[in-house]
Design a protein around this motif. Structure first.
Motif, short mmCIF file in Angstrom:
data_model
loop_
_atom_site.label_atom_id
_atom_site.label_comp_id
_atom_site.label_asym_id
_atom_site.label_seq_id
_atom_site.Cartn_x
_atom_site.Cartn_y
_atom_site.Cartn_z
N ALA A 291 0.84 -1.20 0.00
CA ALA A 291 0.00 0.00 0.00
C ALA A 291 0.87 1.24 0.00
O ALA A 291 2.01 1.23 0.48
CB ALA A 291 -0.91 0.00 1.22
N GLU A 292 0.32 2.31 -0.52
CA GLU A 292 0.98 3.61 -0.47
C GLU A 292 0.56 4.32 0.82
O GLU A 292 -0.54 4.10 1.33
CB GLU A 292 0.59 4.45 -1.68
N GLN A 293 1.43 5.16 1.35
CA GLN A 293 1.12 5.89 2.57
C GLN A 293 -0.12 6.76 2.36
O GLN A 293 -0.19 7.57 1.44
CB GLN A 293 2.30 6.77 2.98
N GLY A 294 -1.13 6.56 3.24
CA GLY A 294 -2.35 7.34 3.16
C GLY A 294 -3.37 6.82 2.17
O GLY A 294 -4.44 7.44 2.01
N ILE A 297 -9.16 2.64 1.47
CA ILE A 297 -9.94 1.51 0.99
C ILE A 297 -11.13 1.34 1.90
O ILE A 297 -11.03 1.50 3.12
CB ILE A 297 -9.10 0.21 0.93
N GLU A 298 -12.27 1.05 1.31
CA GLU A 298 -13.47 0.75 2.10
C GLU A 298 -13.59 -0.76 2.21
O GLU A 298 -13.69 -1.46 1.20
CB GLU A 298 -14.72 1.33 1.44
N THR A 299 -13.57 -1.28 3.43
CA THR A 299 -13.60 -2.72 3.67
C THR A 299 -15.04 -3.23 3.74
O THR A 299 -16.00 -2.46 3.72
CB THR A 299 -12.85 -3.07 4.95
N LEU A 300 -15.18 -4.55 3.82
CA LEU A 300 -16.51 -5.17 3.79
C LEU A 300 -17.40 -4.76 4.96
O LEU A 300 -18.62 -4.89 4.88
CB LEU A 300 -16.34 -6.70 3.79
N ASP A 301 -16.80 -4.27 6.03
CA ASP A 301 -17.62 -3.82 7.16
C ASP A 301 -18.13 -2.40 6.98
O ASP A 301 -18.74 -1.83 7.90
CB ASP A 301 -16.83 -3.93 8.47
N GLY A 302 -17.90 -1.81 5.81
CA GLY A 302 -18.40 -0.47 5.53
C GLY A 302 -17.52 0.65 6.04
O GLY A 302 -17.89 1.82 5.91
N GLN A 303 -16.36 0.34 6.60
CA GLN A 303 -15.47 1.35 7.15
C GLN A 303 -14.40 1.73 6.12
O GLN A 303 -13.87 0.87 5.43
CB GLN A 303 -14.79 0.84 8.42
N LYS A 304 -14.11 3.04 6.05
CA LYS A 304 -13.01 3.49 5.19
C LYS A 304 -11.72 3.48 5.99
O LYS A 304 -11.63 4.08 7.05
CB LYS A 304 -13.30 4.89 4.66
N ARG A 305 -10.73 2.77 5.48
CA ARG A 305 -9.47 2.57 6.20
C ARG A 305 -8.35 3.37 5.52
O ARG A 305 -8.23 3.36 4.29
CB ARG A 305 -9.08 1.09 6.21
N VAL A 306 -7.54 4.02 6.36
CA VAL A 306 -6.36 4.73 5.86
C VAL A 306 -5.17 3.80 6.03
O VAL A 306 -4.85 3.37 7.14
CB VAL A 306 -6.13 6.04 6.64
N LEU A 307 -4.52 3.47 4.94
CA LEU A 307 -3.44 2.48 4.94
C LEU A 307 -2.08 3.14 5.10
O LEU A 307 -1.92 4.35 4.88
CB LEU A 307 -3.48 1.66 3.66
N ALA A 308 -1.13 2.32 5.51
CA ALA A 308 0.24 2.80 5.70
C ALA A 308 1.19 1.94 4.90
O ALA A 308 0.86 0.82 4.47
CB ALA A 308 0.62 2.77 7.19
N GLU A 309 2.40 2.45 4.70
CA GLU A 309 3.41 1.68 3.99
C GLU A 309 3.70 0.39 4.74
O GLU A 309 3.69 0.35 5.96
CB GLU A 309 4.69 2.50 3.85
#
Length: 822
Positions: A291-294, A297-309
């Motif tokens: 993943a790129e920093q920041g 992605i919206e996961t199956l539980d309906g939450q938007k997640r901010v990803l990290a390197e």
């Protein structure tokens, strides 16, 4: 992990082993079973029935009169109030005389004048776990598939004649997070054969056909990735009832046939699977990348997640489709309109999955298995099994072959070799097991033994499913487990006879606890963790070293996220809690560690110092002849002086003015012994007290690590002098800033300079400033006691001593005898 006894019995013969006995065997073999629960909570006399007709009750708007065929040879009239009852459905029917969970017994009844011969049942009334069922199965009657045989016992249909074993697995036994691993384990414990592979084998998949999907691995977080595209026909449908019941027994919610199959195979083989809507995969290409920093992605539980390197993603050329090993993305979720499915079976790096889940605060069944390690040998068999089940249940058709890609870091699927010495095994365990017994243990576990004699080293070939077996000590443990810990004799270890010794630090802490409690104080124990902002009550500058606290990797809460540097915030919380609950005041102390990092982030273990914190807050208790009063500086000073005297540190004890920002500038002192600062005491600074919500409190803190390093003066006992002592009082005028303690030190120094063997005590009895005292000055009254062990002081000697004292005070501090002209 929750394990169905019936499901497990398909792979290992358990005819003569009850669930309770199986739980005992597993627990004695190192796989602790916390509980054995019967799925049937008291259901008796409930069968499958078909509702033939359903009419509105003539006297009740919410009731319906149903004609039901329950296989009894007659049509039953049953009144029902469920909103989803209708003609043509098949439902559980509790006949007259039936029993339900909670001691409910069904009888003939009249409901608003209409006879009812039984009861149509909901999931809750059958004792099912409604929290795991879809909403449509919990908001009315529990609807059964249309082909369910009429008259069949609901206990058989819903597999309620089963028991569930709740296993508490240690982190190293990831193999037992599957029916496959448990089947091997139970078979080994019972000395029987496992039939798992022949029972759970999938159909043949042609890997030579051109795959419909292309896969590229660009991340070190993925060792292998396999995908199979399936074509779906018709509408989505639920999974078979038998599969739903097995998922429920394992604590997993049934959703639909496709998702249920992936979960079922995960429980069966221990290999997590995931299904993507293949139509959403751009260009039919899967890219496993970091993943790129920041990145979002919206996961199956309906939450938007901010990803990290460092997090591994499943993606296509344009977007992320899921977080590898943790949770899929909402943009590729299987829906009612999906007509093609990409079935994923991958092997992700366990450390990557664990760190990703921790950072995102996610926890899933797949993640739990990847964290503990998945057998690389089951990646393709599990995929084949899922394809076979989907062909059987929903009529799915494989499109093309399996696309299988591996990286250079792919673990070996072959057995790994571990050396083993039978003689050393007996030496470690203190046993006398025969070599044949040990060979039998390894054979039952499915390990291959190369070697014969008891004195030679064996080579044990361990299959890839047991990645926890890496050392000879691991094999020794297997021998102990399967031979039985009860077979190991109890023996005392042969150790050199050496006298026990208590460390000086421990003795100091024990004595301190005893002395402080004898002084009427209460010991408290608080968390060694706190919030970094709690130390703001110390009024420290932003760059102060005490603000640099050590963060925890897995804090229990936001309030307990760092190792503490100071005891005041913790003891202040205890004081505030007591004041808020009606306690008028108290004196408390704690002996604990404080943690000082050499630098952050940590590159070495921090310095841990034992600290004594004491807090006097509120008012004293009412005693006979003594009214209640607020605690003062001298309450704390008296306790500390007594403590230091008992420790033998009364010599060269000195109190000097303190400049600590959390203490009152005029009512505080640093404590020195032999010129070394060991701590401080004083009234809390008004701003600190306000922030801590303590109206007035006295605080003391001692560095016990420093105290333990000080040389202790031996107690010296002097004979009681039979000679009379002489007493003199004097009052001197000094500048207001001169500490009274300094005057006492100067008095003692000058008096002993005149007469070294003089026995002398000096105390402050009065400090006054105001009317009659010059501005900027104060009057200090000093009471002096003088004596000799073997003689009486004459007036000339006393005068010489007093003159020397006054001269020294005048010379050092400009002191003038009060009442005399300067």
């Amino acid at each position: 992990m929750r394990v169905s006894y019936q499901w497990l019995s398909e792979y290992v013969d358990l005819n003569d082993v009850t669930p309770e006995r199986l739980a005992e065997l597993l627990t004695s073999g190192g796989l602790t079973v916390d509980a054995v629960t019967t799925r049937n909570q008291g259901v008796e006399g409930v069968v499958v029935g078909a509702v033939l007709a359903c009419e509105q009750h003539s006297n009740a708007d919410r009731l319906k009169v149903c004609q039901v065929d329950a296989g009894t040879g007659e049509i039953l009239q049953i009144v029902c109030g469920a909103a989803n009852v209708r003609a043509g459905v098949r439902v559980p029917v509790a006949l007259v005389g039936a029993k339900l969970p909670g001691g409910v017994e069904i009888k003939r009844a009249k409901l608003r004048g209409v006879e009812s011969s039984g009861m149509l049942c909901s999931a809750k009334e059958l004792g099912l776990e409604v929290r795991l069922l879809p909403t449509e199965q919990t908001s009315g009657l529990f609807l059964l598939p249309e082909d369910t045989p009429i008259g069949q016992s609901i206990v058989d249909v819903l597999h309620l004649d089963d028991a569930v074993l709740d296993l508490d697995l240690t982190p190293n036994r990831g193999d037992c997070l599957s029916m496959r691993g448990l089947a091997y384990e139970v078979a080994a414990l019972l000395g029987r054969r496992s039939h798992f592979e022949e029972k759970a084998e999938g159909h043949h998949l042609d890997v030579s056909d051109t795959p419909q999907v292309r896969v590229r691995i660009e991340s070190s977080g993925c060792h292998a990735y396999a995908g199979q595209v399936l074509q779906l026909t018709g509408n989505h449908q639920p999974s078979p009832l038998w599969m739903q019941m097995r998922l429920l027994a394992a604590g997993i919610r049934p959703i639909d046939a496709i998702v249920d199959v992936t979960n079922y195979v995960m429980l069966e083989w221990g290999q997590p699977l995931h299904a993507f809507d293949f139509a959403t995969v751009e260009a039919g290409q899967i890219i496993v990348r970091d993943a790129e920093q920041g990145e979002l992605i919206e996961t199956l539980d309906g939450q938007k997640r901010v990803l990290a390197e460092g997090m591994t993603l499943i993606a296509d050329p344009k977007k992320a489709l899921g977080i590898a090993g943790v949770m899929g993305g909402a943009n590729s979720e299987i829906s009612v309109g999906s007509r093609s499915v990409l079935l994923e079976s991958a092997l992700f790096e366990r450390s990557h999955v664990r760190r990703t889940g921790q950072k995102l605060g996610l926890r899933s069944e797949a993640q739990q298995r990847f964290e503990r390690g998945v057998d690389p040998a089951v990646q393709i068999p599990a995929l084949k099994r899922a394809v076979a089940l989907l062909q059987q249940i929903v009529g799915a058709t494989p499109q093309g072959g399996v696309c299988q890609v591996t990286s250079d870091s792919m673990p070996s699927m072959l057995a790994h070799e571990v050396c083993f010495s039978p003689a050393r095994c007996n030496q470690v365990l203190g046993t006398s097991f025969q070599a044949s017994e040990m060979r039998n243990v390894f054979s039952r576990l499915g390990f291959t033994v190369i070697g014969q004699g008891e004195t030679e080293n064996w080579r044990i070939m361990v299959p890839s499913r047991r990645a926890d077996i890496q050392l000879e000590a691991d094999l020794v443990e297997e021998v102990a487990r399967l031979c039985g810990y009860d077979a190991i004799p109890a023996t005392l270890p042969m150790l050199a006879n050496a006298p026990g010794r208590v460390g000086e630090s421990y003795k100091l802490q024990k004595m301190t606890r005893s002395l402080f409690t004898n002084c009427g104080m209460d010991e408290v124990v608080t968390y060694a963790f706190g919030h970094p902002e709690s130390i703001s009550c110390l009024r420290l500058p932003e760059n102060h070293s005490l603000r640099q606290s050590i963060p925890l990797l897995l804090p229990m809460s936001e309030e307990r996220s760092h190792l503490r540097r100071h005891l005041l915030p913790s003891l202040a919380q205890v004081a505030l809690y007591n004041l808020n609950h009606g306690v008028k005041g108290g004196a408390i102390f704690e002996i604990s560690r404080v943690f000082h990092p050499y630098q952050l982030p940590l590159v070495q273990q921090p310095e841990e110092r034992h600290s004594l914190g004491a807090l006097w807050f509120g008012h004293t208790d009412i005693e006979l002849g003594r009214p209640t009063r607020a605690y003062t500086f001298f309450d704390a000073k008296g306790v500390l002086e007594y403590w230091l005297m008992i420790l033998g540190l009364q010599e060269n004890l000195q109190f000097t003015r303190s400049h600590l920002p959390w203490l009152h500038p005029g009512r505080s002192a640093d404590i020195l012994v032999n010129g070394v600062t060991i701590g401080s005491l004083g009234e809390l600074h008004p701003e600190s007290a306000l922030q801590l919500e303590l109206p007035r409190a006295i605080w003391a803190e001692i560095d016990l690590t420093t105290v333990a390093s000080l040389p202790v003066h031996a107690w010296q006992v002097h004979p009681v002098s039979r000679q009379p002592w002489s007493y003199r009082d004097l009052a001197v005028l000094v500048d207001h800033e001169v500490p009274a303690e300094s005057l006492l030190i100067q008095v003692r120094k000058n008096a002993l300079a005149v007469m070294p063997h003089l026995q002398l005590t000096a105390k402050i009895f009065d400090v006054y400033s105001g009317k009659g005292i010059p501005v900027g000055k104060k009057s200090v009254g000093i009471s002096i006691s003088l004596g000799l062990e073997d003689a009486t002081l004459d007036d000339d000697s006393i005068q010489r001593i007093m003159d020397a004292i006054l001269h020294g005070l005048r010379l050092e501090y400009g002191a003038e005898l009060r009442g005399q002209d300067s």
